[in-house]
Design a protein around this motif. Structure first.
Motif, PDB file in Angstrom:
ATOM      1  N   LEU A 183       4.117  20.250  -1.045  1.00 10.66           N
ATOM      2  CA  LEU A 183       4.663  19.098  -1.758  1.00 10.66           C
ATOM      3  C   LEU A 183       4.966  17.949  -0.796  1.00 10.66           C
ATOM      4  O   LEU A 183       4.586  16.791  -1.048  1.00 10.66           O
ATOM      5  CB  LEU A 183       5.946  19.498  -2.497  1.00 10.66           C
ATOM      6  N   VAL A 184       5.646  18.268   0.310  1.00  9.25           N
ATOM      7  CA  VAL A 184       5.998  17.218   1.278  1.00  9.25           C
ATOM      8  C   VAL A 184       4.734  16.615   1.891  1.00  9.25           C
ATOM      9  O   VAL A 184       4.659  15.404   2.123  1.00  9.25           O
ATOM     10  CB  VAL A 184       6.931  17.781   2.373  1.00  9.25           C
ATOM     11  N   LEU A 185       3.737  17.435   2.125  1.00  7.43           N
ATOM     12  CA  LEU A 185       2.484  16.916   2.678  1.00  7.43           C
ATOM     13  C   LEU A 185       1.833  15.944   1.689  1.00  7.43           C
ATOM     14  O   LEU A 185       1.356  14.869   2.078  1.00  7.43           O
ATOM     15  CB  LEU A 185       1.533  18.068   2.996  1.00  7.43           C
ATOM     16  N   LEU A 186       1.825  16.300   0.422  1.00  6.33           N
ATOM     17  CA  LEU A 186       1.274  15.404  -0.602  1.00  6.33           C
ATOM     18  C   LEU A 186       2.045  14.088  -0.659  1.00  6.33           C
ATOM     19  O   LEU A 186       1.454  13.007  -0.772  1.00  6.33           O
ATOM     20  CB  LEU A 186       1.302  16.092  -1.974  1.00  6.33           C
ATOM     21  N   LEU A 187       3.378  14.175  -0.573  1.00  8.58           N
ATOM     22  CA  LEU A 187       4.203  12.967  -0.599  1.00  8.58           C
ATOM     23  C   LEU A 187       3.903  12.073   0.603  1.00  8.58           C
ATOM     24  O   LEU A 187       3.857  10.840   0.479  1.00  8.58           O
ATOM     25  CB  LEU A 187       5.684  13.338  -0.625  1.00  8.58           C
ATOM     26  N   ASN A 188       3.697  12.691   1.753  1.00 12.30           N
ATOM     27  CA  ASN A 188       3.373  11.907   2.949  1.00 12.30           C
ATOM     28  C   ASN A 188       1.997  11.252   2.829  1.00 12.30           C
ATOM     29  O   ASN A 188       1.812  10.104   3.245  1.00 12.30           O
ATOM     30  CB  ASN A 188       3.428  12.793   4.201  1.00 12.30           C
ATOM     31  N   ILE A 189       1.041  11.970   2.273  1.00 13.12           N
ATOM     32  CA  ILE A 189      -0.286  11.377   2.054  1.00 13.12           C
ATOM     33  C   ILE A 189      -0.173  10.165   1.131  1.00 13.12           C
ATOM     34  O   ILE A 189      -0.767   9.108   1.387  1.00 13.12           O
ATOM     35  CB  ILE A 189      -1.260  12.425   1.470  1.00 13.12           C
ATOM     36  N   MET A 190       0.614  10.320   0.039  1.00 12.47           N
ATOM     37  CA  MET A 190       0.806   9.213  -0.897  1.00 12.47           C
ATOM     38  C   MET A 190       1.485   8.023  -0.211  1.00 12.47           C
ATOM     39  O   MET A 190       1.162   6.865  -0.476  1.00 12.47           O
ATOM     40  CB  MET A 190       1.622   9.695  -2.102  1.00 12.47           C
ATOM     41  N   THR A 191       2.433   8.330   0.692  1.00 13.08           N
ATOM     42  CA  THR A 191       3.121   7.262   1.422  1.00 13.08           C
ATOM     43  C   THR A 191       2.154   6.493   2.318  1.00 13.08           C
ATOM     44  O   THR A 191       2.138   5.258   2.334  1.00 13.08           O
ATOM     45  CB  THR A 191       4.258   7.848   2.284  1.00 13.08           C
ATOM     46  N   PHE A 192       1.334   7.216   3.063  1.00 13.13           N
ATOM     47  CA  PHE A 192       0.355   6.573   3.940  1.00 13.13           C
ATOM     48  C   PHE A 192      -0.625   5.707   3.127  1.00 13.13           C
ATOM     49  O   PHE A 192      -0.964   4.594   3.535  1.00 13.13           O
ATOM     50  CB  PHE A 192      -0.422   7.624   4.737  1.00 13.13           C
ATOM     51  N   ILE A 193      -1.058   6.248   1.976  1.00 11.26           N
ATOM     52  CA  ILE A 193      -2.011   5.503   1.142  1.00 11.26           C
ATOM     53  C   ILE A 193      -1.397   4.196   0.666  1.00 11.26           C
ATOM     54  O   ILE A 193      -2.034   3.134   0.711  1.00 11.26           O
ATOM     55  CB  ILE A 193      -2.473   6.362  -0.057  1.00 11.26           C
ATOM     56  N   GLU A 194      -0.133   4.245   0.210  1.00  7.52           N
ATOM     57  CA  GLU A 194       0.519   3.029  -0.276  1.00  7.52           C
ATOM     58  C   GLU A 194       0.761   2.027   0.851  1.00  7.52           C
ATOM     59  O   GLU A 194       0.832   0.822   0.610  1.00  7.52           O
ATOM     60  CB  GLU A 194       1.839   3.372  -0.985  1.00  7.52           C
ATOM     61  N   LYS A 195       0.858   2.521   2.066  1.00  9.08           N
ATOM     62  CA  LYS A 195       1.061   1.633   3.221  1.00  9.08           C
ATOM     63  C   LYS A 195      -0.258   1.105   3.774  1.00  9.08           C
ATOM     64  O   LYS A 195      -0.278   0.332   4.726  1.00  9.08           O
ATOM     65  CB  LYS A 195       1.822   2.370   4.329  1.00  9.08           C
ATOM     66  N   GLY A 196      -1.366   1.519   3.152  1.00 13.16           N
ATOM     67  CA  GLY A 196      -2.660   0.994   3.583  1.00 13.16           C
ATOM     68  C   GLY A 196      -3.475   1.926   4.446  1.00 13.16           C
ATOM     69  O   GLY A 196      -4.643   1.648   4.742  1.00 13.16           O
ATOM     70  N   ASN A 197      -2.888   3.054   4.864  1.00 16.99           N
ATOM     71  CA  ASN A 197      -3.637   4.035   5.651  1.00 16.99           C
ATOM     72  C   ASN A 197      -4.153   5.097   4.690  1.00 16.99           C
ATOM     73  O   ASN A 197      -3.426   6.027   4.326  1.00 16.99           O
ATOM     74  CB  ASN A 197      -2.738   4.655   6.723  1.00 16.99           C
ATOM     75  N   GLN A 198      -5.404   4.972   4.283  1.00 18.94           N
ATOM     76  CA  GLN A 198      -5.938   5.844   3.247  1.00 18.94           C
ATOM     77  C   GLN A 198      -6.479   7.174   3.775  1.00 18.94           C
ATOM     78  O   GLN A 198      -6.855   8.038   2.978  1.00 18.94           O
ATOM     79  CB  GLN A 198      -7.037   5.100   2.476  1.00 18.94           C
ATOM     80  N   PHE A 199      -6.510   7.342   5.082  1.00 20.84           N
ATOM     81  CA  PHE A 199      -7.001   8.606   5.634  1.00 20.84           C
ATOM     82  C   PHE A 199      -6.195   8.992   6.878  1.00 20.84           C
ATOM     83  O   PHE A 199      -6.687   8.988   8.005  1.00 20.84           O
ATOM     84  CB  PHE A 199      -8.492   8.492   5.977  1.00 20.84           C
ATOM     85  N   PRO A 200      -4.889   9.319   6.662  1.00 18.41           N
ATOM     86  CA  PRO A 200      -4.044   9.696   7.801  1.00 18.41           C
ATOM     87  C   PRO A 200      -4.555  10.980   8.458  1.00 18.41           C
ATOM     88  O   PRO A 200      -5.033  11.885   7.778  1.00 18.41           O
ATOM     89  CB  PRO A 200      -2.662   9.900   7.173  1.00 18.41           C
ATOM     90  N   THR A 201      -4.420  11.049   9.748  1.00 20.26           N
ATOM     91  CA  THR A 201      -4.891  12.227  10.481  1.00 20.26           C
ATOM     92  C   THR A 201      -3.870  13.353  10.399  1.00 20.26           C
ATOM     93  O   THR A 201      -2.684  13.113  10.115  1.00 20.26           O
ATOM     94  CB  THR A 201      -5.118  11.864  11.964  1.00 20.26           C
ATOM     95  N   PRO A 202      -4.295  14.588  10.662  1.00 21.84           N
ATOM     96  CA  PRO A 202      -3.339  15.697  10.703  1.00 21.84           C
ATOM     97  C   PRO A 202      -2.230  15.448  11.717  1.00 21.84           C
ATOM     98  O   PRO A 202      -1.091  15.875  11.506  1.00 21.84           O
ATOM     99  CB  PRO A 202      -4.214  16.888  11.113  1.00 21.84           C
ATOM    100  N   ASP A 203      -2.557  14.755  12.794  1.00 29.33           N
ATOM    101  CA  ASP A 203      -1.554  14.435  13.807  1.00 29.33           C
ATOM    102  C   ASP A 203      -0.475  13.526  13.217  1.00 29.33           C
ATOM    103  O   ASP A 203       0.730  13.746  13.404  1.00 29.33           O
ATOM    104  CB  ASP A 203      -2.230  13.751  14.998  1.00 29.33           C
TER     105      ASP A 203
END
Length: 234
Positions: A34-54
């Motif tokens: 769940l937290v990983l999904l939330l972080n992905i959504m956060t990055f996408i809304e901030k303009g980073n559509q493909f955040p790295t695992p790092d």
């Protein structure tokens, strides 16, 4: 110090469906996923559509390797997908899409809504049988139970309308299933689907009968009584 805190607050918020928090367990997601999904959504809304695992791991309490495994599971189970996109310059790039997650949330919502509707219908049907047994003063026979089921399942009468027809039969002093069936038949033929429509239909008929009775008893000193609708003779 204040300027740093203010800049943190100015990072803004992200839009997260509230149902994700109430239903993630029913979707067989754990808290890490769940937290990983939330972080992905956060990055996408901030303009980073493909955040790295790092980048994702740096915001969580899991290692990069564990983050990679979580991402693999989420993709495999159809919660996120990696899509190919092209820029205006024709450069290919990849991005995460959480549309599959939203689709699963919609499916979960529809399943719960259907379950609620089925439970509500079951309660209404049980209440309907209880009303009939109360008015008849005895348990219903198998034939009568079958008639009730046919009115709901085959004729698609709302339980509320069936109760209204039962009350009409009680008021008319003709408490039997044949009479109630005739009432429902007439109401369906006249497009009556609500309580108000049923009341108006009965009121109009009784007013008409009352006017006819007044016309034929002008010389009578006794006030005419309001007749009930004899549906079997209609």
């Amino acid at each position: 110090m204040k300027s740093t805190i203010i800049s943190w607050l100015q990072e803004g918020t992200i839009t997260v469906p509230a149902i994700l928090f109430s239903e993630y367990r029913n979707l067989n997601l754990n808290e890490y996923e769940l937290v990983l999904l939330l972080n992905i959504m956060t990055f996408i809304e901030k303009g980073n559509q493909f955040p790295t695992p790092d980048e994702l791991s740096s915001r969580m309490t899991v290692s990069i390797a564990e983050c990679n495994e979580l991402l693999r599971r989420l993709i495999q189970r159809g919660f996120i997908e990696i899509m190919d996109e092209y820029s205006h310059d024709g450069i290919r790039f990849e991005k995460y899409s959480v549309t599959p997650l939203l689709e699963k949330l919609v499916e979960q919502f529809l399943i719960k809504s259907k379950h609620v509707d089925e439970e509500s219908k079951k309660t209404e049907e049980t209440d309907l049988y209880t009303c009939f047994e109360k008015e008849f003063g005895r348990p219903l026979s198998p034939f009568e139970c079958e008639s009730l089921a046919m009115w709901m399942d085959d004729d698609h009468h709302d339980p509320i309308i069936i109760k209204a027809a039962l009350r009409e039969a009680v008021m008319s002093g003709k408490l039997n299933f044949r009479y109630i069936d005739r009432i429902l038949f007439e109401w369906k033929k006249n497009g009556i689907k609500t309580i108000d429509q049923a009341k108006n239909h009965g009121r109009k008929f009784r007013n008409k009968q009352l006017q006819n009775k007044k016309a034929s008893h002008d010389d009578s000193e006794q006030p005419p009584t309001v007749p009930f609708y004899n549906w079997l003779e209609n």
